[in-house]
Design a protein around this motif. Structure first.
Motif, short mmCIF file in Angstrom:
data_model
loop_
_atom_site.label_atom_id
_atom_site.label_comp_id
_atom_site.label_asym_id
_atom_site.label_seq_id
_atom_site.Cartn_x
_atom_site.Cartn_y
_atom_site.Cartn_z
N ASP A 39 8.74 -13.24 -3.34
CA ASP A 39 9.54 -12.09 -4.17
C ASP A 39 8.12 -11.45 -4.57
OD1 ASP A 39 10.58 -10.05 -3.50
OD2 ASP A 39 12.17 -11.06 -5.35
N PHE A 40 7.77 -10.29 -3.43
CA PHE A 40 6.87 -9.49 -4.22
C PHE A 40 7.18 -8.34 -5.54
CE2 PHE A 40 7.57 -7.02 -0.15
CZ PHE A 40 7.87 -6.24 -1.15
N LEU A 41 8.31 -8.20 -5.12
CA LEU A 41 8.89 -6.82 -5.86
C LEU A 41 8.99 -6.26 -7.32
CD1 LEU A 41 12.15 -5.26 -4.08
CD2 LEU A 41 10.31 -4.46 -4.44
N PRO A 42 9.08 -8.01 -7.77
CA PRO A 42 8.34 -7.72 -9.28
C PRO A 42 7.02 -6.96 -10.13
CG PRO A 42 10.00 -9.53 -8.90
CD PRO A 42 9.72 -9.29 -8.07
N LYS A 43 6.42 -8.17 -9.09
CA LYS A 43 5.06 -8.28 -9.16
C LYS A 43 4.29 -6.91 -9.12
CE LYS A 43 1.06 -10.87 -9.85
NZ LYS A 43 -0.71 -11.50 -8.52
N LEU A 44 4.86 -6.46 -8.21
CA LEU A 44 4.82 -4.55 -7.39
C LEU A 44 5.04 -3.68 -8.68
CD1 LEU A 44 3.77 -2.61 -4.81
CD2 LEU A 44 6.31 -3.20 -4.66
N GLN A 45 6.23 -3.95 -9.36
CA GLN A 45 6.97 -3.39 -9.91
C GLN A 45 5.19 -3.37 -11.63
OE1 GLN A 45 10.59 -2.96 -11.85
NE2 GLN A 45 9.33 -3.07 -12.82
N GLN A 46 5.52 -4.38 -11.54
CA GLN A 46 5.03 -4.93 -12.44
C GLN A 46 3.60 -4.29 -12.53
OE1 GLN A 46 4.60 -8.67 -13.62
NE2 GLN A 46 6.85 -8.87 -14.36
N GLU A 47 2.60 -4.34 -11.60
CA GLU A 47 1.35 -3.67 -11.42
C GLU A 47 1.16 -2.08 -11.65
OE1 GLU A 47 -0.58 -5.62 -7.81
OE2 GLU A 47 -0.76 -7.73 -8.61
N LEU A 48 2.35 -1.77 -10.37
CA LEU A 48 2.53 0.34 -10.26
C LEU A 48 2.92 0.54 -11.84
CD1 LEU A 48 5.29 0.43 -7.02
CD2 LEU A 48 2.94 1.28 -7.67
N VAL A 49 3.36 0.39 -12.19
CA VAL A 49 3.97 0.31 -13.52
C VAL A 49 2.42 0.11 -14.82
CG1 VAL A 49 4.83 0.07 -15.91
CG2 VAL A 49 6.28 -0.28 -13.78
N ALA A 50 1.64 -0.11 -14.81
CA ALA A 50 0.25 -0.39 -15.50
C ALA A 50 -0.63 0.47 -14.90
CB ALA A 50 -0.42 -2.75 -14.84
N VAL A 51 -0.68 0.37 -12.84
CA VAL A 51 -1.44 1.46 -13.11
C VAL A 51 -1.22 2.72 -13.68
CG1 VAL A 51 -2.48 2.95 -10.99
CG2 VAL A 51 -2.13 0.41 -10.69
N VAL A 52 -0.12 2.94 -13.70
CA VAL A 52 0.39 4.72 -13.95
C VAL A 52 -0.16 4.41 -15.60
CG1 VAL A 52 2.68 6.06 -14.42
CG2 VAL A 52 2.04 5.40 -12.33
N ALA A 53 0.40 3.86 -16.19
CA ALA A 53 0.48 3.45 -17.78
C ALA A 53 -1.23 3.96 -18.42
CB ALA A 53 1.11 2.47 -18.06
N ARG A 54 -1.80 3.42 -17.17
CA ARG A 54 -3.92 3.46 -17.95
C ARG A 54 -3.25 5.33 -17.69
NH1 ARG A 54 -7.20 1.46 -13.20
NH2 ARG A 54 -5.71 0.12 -12.63
N TYR A 55 -2.85 6.55 -16.96
CA TYR A 55 -2.92 7.56 -17.06
C TYR A 55 -2.24 8.30 -17.82
CZ TYR A 55 -6.54 5.96 -13.42
OH TYR A 55 -7.28 5.64 -12.37
N VAL A 56 -0.72 8.12 -17.88
CA VAL A 56 -0.34 8.19 -18.77
C VAL A 56 0.86 7.68 -19.86
CG1 VAL A 56 1.91 10.31 -18.48
CG2 VAL A 56 0.80 9.92 -16.36
#
Lengths: 95, 272
Positions: A39-56
């Motif tokens: 199931d890729f959803l938990p990991k996808l979410q974590q990575e997306l949040v990490a990317v966004v958190a780099r900027y905001v």
């Protein structure tokens, strides 16, 4: 249903077995794929949040993931609440 | 402080998930903030009965393992706005559930909800034990059939010895009997256990009797909790049971055969 219903004309509601079959086909199609890969959803979410958190600077609690599985197409909607512009600037300066 | 209610039976296939979905919806329809949790990890089905299977993103195991937050895993019902569903995982096994993990979830849900319904898996293994451990009240779903009554008796014993309340020597879990798939015509013909017999054997207060009804299959076909079918006997019987659960006095219906005249015998249909 008695034979008299035949004369009463149309049934009140459509039969429900077709709905059952369609729902099963959709849900099982997705589950069978899921069985062969993780199931890729938990990991996808974590990575997306990490990317966004780099900027905001974002609150991880204000991330909503919505999924609608369909037969031909599924939609994945990820909603990330961004803080007020003032807070965004703080992150930008910090970098 | 929320009330934790387990829907349990021991035996499988007696109507736990149908009853959980109906009860949760009924409580929510009456304005109670209600969440219903599927404890059947590995074999989830509450999502199908509630009609939310296409919207499951995260589940109880994701929350326990920290992969998702509780509010991300909760599915808000689109029909009744005070109702939420926490699905079970379909891919993990039962060992993914831990008592501490479930405790944290129930503590967090207690802040926002009036009722937390726990839809137990069949059996008396880990999933079933965890579903009942935190219960304040238990709805024991029983069919008028020997193996179901025996398993209900067994699960009552488990409630009295292995729940948190019993371990902490507090007031015992409040028990309610919900008889499902009841067929008064077969009782009259002497082919089915009588209501009084089941009550006498299990000796716990009767919350409701749900008649055998075609509407239950129709409801599961479409993913609509049967309590939303207000025209059906089963839907009405669940609504009565919810009312009794909330303290109202309601006479039991659908427990005796409908007296049919000649015309109805010829032209009349089956149980709605």
């Amino acid at each position: 249903m008695s034979w008299l219903d035949f004369f009463r004309g149309q049934r009140k509601e459509p039969p429900t077995a077709t709905a059952a079959k369609e729902r099963l086909q959709i849900v099982l199609a997705h589950e069978r794929i899921g069985r062969t890969r993780e199931d890729f959803l938990p990991k996808l979410q974590q990575e997306l949040v990490a990317v966004v958190a780099r900027y905001v600077s974002i609150d991880p609690g204000k991330v909503n993931v919505n999924l609608d599985r369909g037969g031909d197409m599924s939609t994945l909607a990820i909603e990330i609440e961004l803080p007020a512009p003032s807070a965004m600037r703080v992150v930008a300066q910090a970098r | 402080m929320a009330q934790v209610v387990v829907v349990t039976s021991g035996k499988g296939g007696v109507g736990k998930t149908t009853s959980s979905a109906a009860f949760a919806t009924g409580l929510a329809q009456r304005g109670k903030k209600t969440v219903v949790i599927d404890f059947d990890v590995g074999l989830r089905n509450l999502d199908l009965i509630m009609g939310v299977e296409r919207r499951v993103v995260f589940d109880i195991v994701n929350v326990i393992s920290g992969e998702a937050r509780l509010n991300q895993a909760l599915i808000r019902d689109k029909r009744v706005d005070t109702l939420s569903i926490l699905p079970a995982s379909q891919t993990r096994d039962k060992d993914a559930l831990t008592r501490e993990g479930v405790q944290k979830i129930i503590d967090e849900l207690s802040k926002d909800f009036d009722y937390i319904l726990c839809d137990s898996p069949a059996g008396i293994e880990k999933g079933a034990l965890l579903a009942l451990y935190f219960a304040d009240q238990a709805i024991v779903v029983t069919n008028p059939e020997v193996s179901s009554v025996r398993d209900s008796d067994r699960i009552l014993g488990v409630l009295q010895s292995r729940s948190k309340r019993s371990e902490e020597k507090r007031d015992p879990v409040k028990e309610h009997l919900l008889v499902t798939r009841f067929d008064p015509a077969r009782v009259e013909r002497g082919e089915m256990l009588k209501l009084e017999d089941i009550r006498e054997i299990l000796s716990i207060p009767l919350l409701g009797v749900i008649p055998e009804s075609e509407s239950v299959l129709r409801a599961s076909n479409t993913g609509t909790p049967v309590i939303m079918d207000g025209e059906s006997n089963a839907g009405q019987a669940y609504a009565d049971a919810v009312a009794r659960f909330l303290g109202e006095e309601k006479p039991h219906r659908f427990i005796e055969t409908e007296k049919k005249g000649l015309l109805k015998r010829l032209f009349g249909g089956r149980a709605a």
